[in-house]
Design a protein around this motif. Sequence first.
Motif, short mmCIF file in Angstrom:
data_model
loop_
_atom_site.label_atom_id
_atom_site.label_comp_id
_atom_site.label_asym_id
_atom_site.label_seq_id
_atom_site.Cartn_x
_atom_site.Cartn_y
_atom_site.Cartn_z
N ASN A 265 34.15 29.37 -7.32
CA ASN A 265 34.98 30.47 -6.82
C ASN A 265 36.16 29.87 -6.08
O ASN A 265 36.04 29.48 -4.92
N LEU A 266 37.29 29.78 -6.77
CA LEU A 266 38.47 29.16 -6.17
C LEU A 266 39.13 30.06 -5.13
O LEU A 266 39.84 29.57 -4.25
N CYS A 267 38.92 31.37 -5.24
CA CYS A 267 39.59 32.32 -4.36
C CYS A 267 38.87 32.54 -3.03
O CYS A 267 39.41 33.19 -2.14
N THR A 268 37.68 32.02 -2.91
CA THR A 268 36.84 32.34 -1.76
C THR A 268 37.44 31.91 -0.43
O THR A 268 38.06 30.84 -0.34
N PRO A 269 37.25 32.72 0.63
CA PRO A 269 37.64 32.29 1.97
C PRO A 269 36.52 31.53 2.68
O PRO A 269 36.72 31.06 3.81
N LYS A 270 35.36 31.38 2.03
CA LYS A 270 34.21 30.72 2.65
C LYS A 270 34.30 29.20 2.46
O LYS A 270 34.36 28.71 1.33
N THR A 271 34.28 28.47 3.56
CA THR A 271 34.52 27.03 3.52
C THR A 271 33.50 26.29 2.67
O THR A 271 33.85 25.42 1.87
N ASP A 272 32.21 26.64 2.82
CA ASP A 272 31.17 25.90 2.09
C ASP A 272 31.28 26.13 0.59
O ASP A 272 31.16 25.19 -0.20
N LEU A 273 31.53 27.37 0.19
CA LEU A 273 31.66 27.67 -1.23
C LEU A 273 32.92 27.04 -1.80
O LEU A 273 32.94 26.55 -2.94
N ARG A 274 33.98 27.03 -1.02
CA ARG A 274 35.22 26.39 -1.45
C ARG A 274 34.99 24.90 -1.71
O ARG A 274 35.41 24.37 -2.74
N LYS B 188 32.17 23.33 -2.37
CA LYS B 188 31.32 23.15 -3.55
C LYS B 188 32.11 23.38 -4.83
O LYS B 188 31.92 22.68 -5.83
N SER B 189 33.01 24.36 -4.81
CA SER B 189 33.81 24.67 -5.99
C SER B 189 34.77 23.54 -6.32
O SER B 189 34.93 23.16 -7.49
N ILE B 190 35.40 22.98 -5.30
CA ILE B 190 36.33 21.86 -5.52
C ILE B 190 35.57 20.64 -6.05
O ILE B 190 36.01 19.98 -7.00
N ASP B 191 34.41 20.36 -5.45
CA ASP B 191 33.61 19.23 -5.91
C ASP B 191 33.17 19.41 -7.35
O ASP B 191 33.25 18.47 -8.17
N SER B 192 32.74 20.61 -7.70
CA SER B 192 32.31 20.89 -9.07
C SER B 192 33.46 20.72 -10.05
O SER B 192 33.30 20.10 -11.11
N MET B 193 34.63 21.23 -9.69
CA MET B 193 35.79 21.10 -10.57
C MET B 193 36.23 19.65 -10.72
O MET B 193 36.64 19.22 -11.81
N GLN B 194 36.14 18.88 -9.64
CA GLN B 194 36.51 17.47 -9.74
C GLN B 194 35.61 16.74 -10.72
O GLN B 194 36.07 15.92 -11.54
N ARG B 195 34.34 17.03 -10.66
CA ARG B 195 33.39 16.40 -11.58
C ARG B 195 33.65 16.83 -13.03
O ARG B 195 33.45 16.06 -13.97
N GLU B 196 34.10 18.07 -13.21
CA GLU B 196 34.39 18.54 -14.57
C GLU B 196 35.63 17.86 -15.15
O GLU B 196 35.65 17.46 -16.32
N VAL B 197 36.68 17.73 -14.35
CA VAL B 197 37.88 17.07 -14.88
C VAL B 197 37.62 15.58 -15.13
O VAL B 197 38.18 14.99 -16.06
N ASP B 198 36.76 14.98 -14.31
CA ASP B 198 36.40 13.58 -14.55
C ASP B 198 35.58 13.45 -15.83
O ASP B 198 35.76 12.49 -16.60
N ALA B 199 34.66 14.41 -16.06
CA ALA B 199 33.88 14.39 -17.30
C ALA B 199 34.79 14.60 -18.50
O ALA B 199 34.59 13.99 -19.55
#
Length: 275
Positions: free
Chosen positions: A72-81, A83-94
């Motif tokens: 969830n890129l739009c979220t205002p929640k720090t923890d979810l943000r 996790k979302s950035i980390d997940s996306m980074q792993r996807e672009v690396d893959a």
Amino acid sequence: MRVGAHVSVAGGVDNAVDNQRDVGGNCGQIFTHSPQVWQHPNVDDDEAAAFREGTAAHLDGPWVIHSSYLVNLCTPKTDLREKSIDSMQREVDAAEELGIEYVNVHLGAHTGAGVEGGLDNAASALDELDVPEGVTVLVESDAGSGTKLGGEFEHLAAVRDRCDHDLGVCLDTAHAFAAGYDLSTPEGVDRVVAEFDDVVGVDDLHCIHLNDSKHACGTNKDEHAHVGEGEIGVDGMRRIVNHPDLRDLPFVLETPTEDGKGFAWNVDRVHGLRE
């Protein structure tokens, strides 16, 4: 014509190549892991090499990685943000490891941050990524229910414009239809494409998720149907795959498996609509 499906990577990501060939596709999409959980892409070096070699030998491409549904890129929640950035980074690396051009992501829901706040959140989250050369992040159009963003072309353009990366767009036909863009007639398709070009620009459209819709235009209900057998119908689908601004793009099917029909039937259907 480039058309394929979202196929399984069960047993190893390299199996996606044969799975794509089995349904008659020459391009396509995968998850690198279950999209319902926070999980790292499960790709080893041998599988990645076999995937790259199989793709080069047998498919036209491109491939798209679809990000986790939990992002969830739009979220205002720090923890979810985070996790979302980390997940996306792993996807672009893959994607870089697999030789895949695109990583596709939904913007997510602002959950109270407001539209502008959510769009700012999404753009700044994407700015946190170290996107490898040769990989492009695509923001996908959404059906637009609740506080989810991406249902309006303006949302996609805003994130594209506010982000430092060169983002592209993936247009999902069922989502756009559910969000109120009527694609059920040739004239309607022409109007929607012209509006998209005016707001976003067709030059930034890199992929189409070609899905019919089980629900009427503007209902915000996201449920896919077989090509030509939903509310968009044959006339709309035929115009989409033949429209001069769309026909050379890769069409990726996310159609259901039901009524004795699966991806192979839908790939054949798309070829049959081509003029």
